[in-house]
Design a protein around this motif. Structure first.
Motif, PDB file in Angstrom:
ATOM      1  N   PRO A 128     -38.594  11.115   7.667  1.00 19.53           N
ATOM      2  CA  PRO A 128     -37.998  11.558   6.397  1.00 19.53           C
ATOM      3  C   PRO A 128     -37.935  10.478   5.313  1.00 19.53           C
ATOM      4  O   PRO A 128     -37.279  10.675   4.294  1.00 19.53           O
ATOM      5  CB  PRO A 128     -36.584  11.959   6.800  1.00 19.53           C
ATOM      6  N   THR A 131     -37.790  11.049   1.621  1.00 18.43           N
ATOM      7  CA  THR A 131     -36.570  11.642   1.038  1.00 18.43           C
ATOM      8  C   THR A 131     -35.576  10.555   0.642  1.00 18.43           C
ATOM      9  O   THR A 131     -34.591  10.827  -0.016  1.00 18.43           O
ATOM     10  CB  THR A 131     -35.886  12.606   2.029  1.00 18.43           C
ATOM     11  N   GLY A 160     -41.501  14.903   4.673  1.00 19.09           N
ATOM     12  CA  GLY A 160     -40.223  14.366   5.150  1.00 19.09           C
ATOM     13  C   GLY A 160     -39.462  15.347   6.012  1.00 19.09           C
ATOM     14  O   GLY A 160     -38.369  15.055   6.489  1.00 19.09           O
ATOM     15  N   ARG A 161     -40.077  16.516   6.241  1.00 23.45           N
ATOM     16  CA  ARG A 161     -39.370  17.543   7.019  1.00 23.45           C
ATOM     17  C   ARG A 161     -39.595  17.342   8.520  1.00 23.45           C
ATOM     18  O   ARG A 161     -40.723  17.090   8.944  1.00 23.45           O
ATOM     19  CB  ARG A 161     -39.871  18.937   6.617  1.00 23.45           C
ATOM     20  N   ALA A 225     -43.693  17.264  -5.213  1.00 17.69           N
ATOM     21  CA  ALA A 225     -42.333  16.777  -4.904  1.00 17.69           C
ATOM     22  C   ALA A 225     -41.667  16.221  -6.153  1.00 17.69           C
ATOM     23  O   ALA A 225     -40.455  16.161  -6.257  1.00 17.69           O
ATOM     24  CB  ALA A 225     -42.406  15.716  -3.805  1.00 17.69           C
ATOM     25  N   LEU A 268     -31.931   7.784  -4.347  1.00 19.86           N
ATOM     26  CA  LEU A 268     -31.919   8.683  -3.179  1.00 19.86           C
ATOM     27  C   LEU A 268     -30.975   8.188  -2.095  1.00 19.86           C
ATOM     28  O   LEU A 268     -30.367   8.976  -1.377  1.00 19.86           O
ATOM     29  CB  LEU A 268     -33.349   8.852  -2.646  1.00 19.86           C
ATOM     30  N   TRP A 638     -34.051  12.455  -7.118  1.00 16.10           N
ATOM     31  CA  TRP A 638     -34.607  11.095  -7.063  1.00 16.10           C
ATOM     32  C   TRP A 638     -34.217  10.309  -8.332  1.00 16.10           C
ATOM     33  O   TRP A 638     -34.588   9.142  -8.486  1.00 16.10           O
ATOM     34  CB  TRP A 638     -36.119  11.147  -6.903  1.00 16.10           C
TER      35      TRP A 638
END
Ligand code: T1G
Length: 650
Positions: A128, A131, A160-161, A225, A268, A638
């Motif tokens: 991840p 993220t 990132g999942r 993203a 983040l 972000w």
């Protein structure tokens, strides 16, 4: 091994198999001491000739959940993780990672340094880092391709999942799923693996090059993203698939160290910690939440159905109340269509849909609420209607049942004034669609009991929401800032700045939509009716440009025209000559303003309103305000939020 590392890393032997156990609660994060402990464990296992293989397992809730985020923003401490992973990979005896919970980031990188990976059925693996505004820093962009192929690496790293165990098994990210006792199963796996020739270390496996069009497509997806880290990660995966391992590792490390210092990573990280703090306010840590095991929802419209769906998703039985059978059928149909949508998207199977619907009892009789622990009204946003509902609730619900209003603008105190047991009243402001949007504004009235407030936060966590406490004022936190943001945008229009330029500036900043496009989508009449309501209540509310448009019948997309025209009932906004004419007497001659200046102007307005909200005690913290903006109003995460940005600018 010294005492400090021994406390974190234990070694026991099961015959010829060593079991290395990590104990570093709460999530076995890879602190510097733990990294040292793993190095020492690798040495110890290599030196013991009686050991033929090693199983790496973690105590507690999860396998290693990644680097210790508390070390982020500080200079990296040795031993550095890439070296630890390399040491495990180079061990004389094969290591088997035994994964439960979530092996994330550095945790999965450690697992990839092992020769094998096994996992419990409900385990997840993921990388991840993007993220957090960074890229994997210990071979995630280099080993993953060698372990499971470039396509898998691109999906895992740039999204990132995390992936669940069965999906991970299907592509070779893990070698076996172990039901039952994971450690014992891993030892048996290690024992059997010793009977066959060992596969090469992951870093020595070949990686299949991909055609140019694969990278073009992947680049388009990563760009969606909206921020830099996914694109940086993709470039590293590509480089790593076309260059020798050592070179690729050096490039990944350099990029990781550079991104660690970036504004995006700082933002983040700020959001990461803010989200984890939001669900468990310190003031409530010692308070036992009032129990909520069943929920009543009044109103099966968009909001009510969404709230009911969110509760069912969390496994809570729901009683859905509507005023008559026709409305109840419509409400139940709304719920069914929400679950149908989830089935269509592959998020739910037909059994899951059936289970969710089976947990809903529909009724037009408030007596059906007698067993409910919490009742949430989501009826028409008008004080008389809501007061009537609450009067009925007081008559039919248990005296200890929590009674909540979903109002987004009304004063909860006015809704419940004069009703019995005020300690159980609270505002739960969900955002539409309530089964999707993560923000939950929790609005206690002065009499709200602490166990009721704690129950609201516990419900928020259970529903997977980001719960934020808001004090009572017009619009609470989010809608109050939205009103200021829109007013600042209109003020720029009055100064002659183009509507489309303002929207473009906010899209360039990172919003999916600018303020005017968003109003056209949601409808200008909602805010107009609120202003008219305030005016009829005697407040002085100057006419806005938006008022003029609504009065001219321009309510947004639903009337084929608002701030923009939508020719032929389309969805794409086009600058409107009608709007220019309607507003010409109220705006200065057209002028250009640089887009970053437009954005700075509107962000300053948001931060200024946020500061006032803080000073008035309507919000508990600046980071709560950032979470409201990110999870309720599309503020790009972000960027950290308006308050974070304001602080960074000093
Ligand atoms: N480091 C330190 N503490 C952490 C942590 C972490 N990585 N993750 C969680 N915690 C703490 C958290 O602050 C809270 O503490 C408690 O654990 C429970 O968290 C080199 C550089 C693991 C899925 O991004 O996704 O590895 O408040 O409430 O809902 O390439 O935490 O109780 O004192 O969230 O069950 C990559 C981030 C790092 C994982 C658990 N790893 N964490 O969720 O519990 S970058 C991550 C999570 C990296 C390498 C790079 C979740 C979770 P407290 P929680 P949860």
């Amino acid at each position: 091994m010294d005492d400090k590392t021994t406390a974190l890393v234990g070694i026991r032997k099961d015959g010829e198999i060593a079991v290395v156990t990590i104990t570093n609660p709460p999530v076995n994060a890879l602190s510097a001491d733990l990294r040292q402990g793993l190095l020492e464990a690798a040495e110890a296992c290599d030196e013991d000739d009686a050991i033929k293989a090693v199983v790496l397992v973690c105590a507690g809730r999860t396998f290693i959940a990644g680097a210790d985020v508390r070390e982020f923003g500080k200079p990296p401490q040795p031993p550095h993780l890439p070296g630890v992973v390399a040491r495990i990979e180079a061990a004389k005896k094969p290591w088997v990672a035994a994964i439960h919970g979530t092996a994330l980031g550095g945790g999965f990188e450690v697992a990839m340094g092992c020769r094998f990976r096994v996992a419990s059925p409900d385990a997840k693996v993921g990388l991840p880092e993007v993220t957090l505004g960074i890229v994997p820093g210990a071979s995630g962009t280099v080993r993953t391709s060698r372990l499971a192929g470039v396509s898998v690496a691109v999906d895992l790293v740039t999204s990132g999942r995390p992936w669940n165990a069965s999906k991970a098994l299907s592509v070779g990210l893990i070698d076996e799923i172990i039901a039952g006792d994971l450690a014992a199963g891993a030892v048996a796996f290690a024992r059997s693996a010793l009977k066959c020739p060992l596969p090469p270390a992951v870093s020595e496996r070949p990686v299949e090059p991909m055609p140019e069009d694969f990278w073009q497509e992947a680049g388009k997806r990563a760009a969606k993203a909206g921020h830099q880290a996914p694109l940086e990660a993709l470039a590293l995966i590509r480089f790593g698939s076309q260059h020798p391992f050592p070179e690729a590792m050096a490039k990944e490390r350099a990029c990781f160290l550079a991104l660690r210092q970036s504004e995006e990573a700082a933002a983040l990280r700020h959001v990461f910690f803010a989200e984890r703090g939001a669900g468990r306010p310190d003031a409530l840590r010692a308070v036992k939440p009032r129990s909520v095991a069943s929920v009543g929802v009044i109103g099966g419209g968009t909001m009510g159905a969404g709230i009911a769906a969110a509760c069912r998703e969390a496994g809570l039985p729901v009683v859905l109340i509507e005023r008559d059978d026709v409305a109840l059928d419509r409400g139940l149909a709304n719920l069914a269509s929400i679950f149908d949508g989830a089935v269509k998207r592959g998020k739910l199977d037909s059994k899951g849909k059936a289970d969710r619907l089976a947990g809903i009892v529909g009724s037009t009789d408030y007596a059906a609420l007698a067993g409910c622990d919490l009742i949430i009204e989501a009826v028409f946003e008008e004080i008389g209607v809501k007061r009537a509902v609450f009067a009925d609730l007081v008559r039919h619900c248990r005296a200890d049942a929590i009674l909540a209003t979903n109002t987004s603008y009304l004063d909860p105190r006015a809704i419940v004034a004069g009703l019995a047991h005020p300690e159980r009243f609270i505002g739960l402001h969900f955002f539409s669609p309530a089964h999707v949007m993560k923000l939950l504004e929790i609005v206690p009235v002065p009499e709200t009991a602490s166990d009721v407030l704690a129950a609201a936060f516990a419900l928020g966590r259970l529903l997977g929401k980001v719960p934020v406490e808001a004090g009572i004022c017009e619009g609470f936190i989010g809608n109050r800032i939205l009103k200021r943001y829109r007013a600042a945008a209109e003020a720029l229009v009055v100064e002659g700045v183009g509507i489309a330029e303002i929207d473009a500036a906010m899209r360039d900043f990172g919003f999916r939509m600018g303020p005017f496009e968003a109003q056209d989508l949601g409808g200008l009449d909602i805010a107009y009716l609120q202003r008219e309501g305030a005016r009829s209540a005697g407040q002085v509310v100057p006419e806005t440009l938006g008022d003029r448009l609504v009065k001219a019948g321009r309510k947004g997309q639903k009337t084929d025209g608002g701030w923009y025209d939508y020719p032929n009932g389309g969805r794409s906004p086009e600058p409107s000559l009608v709007v220019a004419e309607l507003l010409s007497a109220h705006v200065a001659p057209s002028r250009l303003m640089p887009r970053d200046e437009i954005a700075a102007n509107l962000l300053a307005a948001m931060a200024s309103e946020g500061q006032a909200i803080l000073v008035e005690g309507v919000a508990q913290s600046a980071s709560d305000i950032d979470l409201v903006e990110i999870h309720g109003y599309g503020f790009p995460r972000w960027k950290g939020g308006p308050m974070f940005l304001h602080d960074r600018k000093g």
